[in-house]
Scaffold this motif. Structure first.
Motif: not given
Length: 309
Positions: A32-52, A131-137
């Motif tokens: 979750r942390c990596l996806l949220a840091c790298r992509c705003n879409f996943f940050q919105r989709l996944l929301g806050p951590e829900l515990g273990p 994902l603008e960079e991936l889009r351009e590639l």
């Protein structure tokens, strides 16, 4: 480079998000942390951590599993391997006899590589996830490998997502390879908005009689898919067919076929007959009487005022 983390189809001790992806409902585990840091879409989709423990899966049914794995590959490693075509039943994709291409934006790390897939599926996912960079590639790679089999599908993506430069490149390619492109499955699957700019082009290297046949085939496929009459499917595009370019015998044959399988409005055929009857004057002017680059010469064309230049 990013910290190494495999693209997992089975959970790792540290994976904390589970996706169910594509029509095949493939389970994919990630962080979750990596996806949220790298992509705003996943940050919105996944929301806050829900515990273990793993929460309920996130269902993404519209993206193919392989395309989703390619997106994760890019997010984890800042690189992605792209292929021109989907894998064929024989297992040959671009990694077989067709060759492949690697677009790298960083150092590649060991991970489970997704199987080869069509670059347009990755491009579509990149556009949907912002994902603008991936889009351009992907865009760079599409332009580099554009061919007859890929071009109509690329045009459809360009029209759907408003990618003007890609749309222009695709139309120019089809203009130069018109007959081959019209025989592809991608042409038959074009939407009406994607087909319109092609039918409006003066530079198509194809005769009007063949273009009429291609338009009929396109409309038949659409009618079968949409369960609508052929004429109704064809209505948004057939007005761009230049029937006045057909010889009288061809126009008579088209008229008879149109009675058996309606495709073209009767009024449009009447206008074409007017061009033949009046030859010069207003009826023989305008785009619908203008020859295309691939128009075969016919005796009556000398009366048309606007030859292709």
């Amino acid at each position: 480079p990013l910290a190494s983390s495999p693209l997992a189809l089975c959970p790792s001790p540290h994976s904390d998000v589970r996706f169910v992806v594509g029509q095949e409902r493939q389970e994919v585990f990630a962080h979750r942390c990596l996806l949220a840091c790298r992509c705003n879409f996943f940050q919105r989709l996944l929301g806050p951590e829900l515990g273990p423990g793993l929460p309920s899966p996130v269902v993404l049914s519209t993206v193919p599993a392989e395309a989703f794995l390619a997106v994760l590959e890019f997010l984890y490693t800042n690189s992605v391997k792209l292929h021109r075509h989907s894998v064929s039943p024989s297992g040959r994709g671009l990694g077989g006899e067709g060759g492949d291409g690697l677009r790298d934006k960083g150092n590649s790390l060991p991970f489970r590589q997704p199987p080869p897939l069509q670059v347009l599926e990755v491009l579509t996912a990149a556009l949907e996830y912002g994902l603008e960079e991936l889009r351009e590639l992907c865009l760079e790679f599409v332009v580099k490998v554009l061919d007859v089999e890929l071009v109509c599908e690329a045009l459809q993506v360009a029209v759907t997502f408003g990618l003007g430069p890609l749309q222009e490149r695709c139309i120019a390619f089809i203009e130069a390879h018109s007959q081959e492109a019209l025989r592809t499955r991608g042409f038959l699957e074009l939407s009406a908005p994607a087909l319109l700019p092609l039918l409006r082009s003066d530079k198509l290297c194809v005769d009007e009689a063949e273009l009429v046949l291609a338009a009929r085939s396109w409309a038949r496929v659409g009618a079968a898919v949409l369960e609508r009459p052929v004429a109704e499917v064809a209505a948004p595009v057939v007005q761009e067919l230049r029937l006045a370019l057909l010889a009288p015998a061809e126009l008579s044959a088209l008229e008879e076929q149109n009675r058996q399988e309606p495709l073209i409005p009767v009024e449009q055929i009447v206008e074409a007959w007017k061009c033949h009857a009046l030859r010069r004057g207003d009826a023989a002017r305008g785009a619908r009487c203008r020859r295309r680059r691939g128009t075969l010469p016919r005796e009556h064309h000398r009366f048309l005022d606007l030859p292709f230049k």
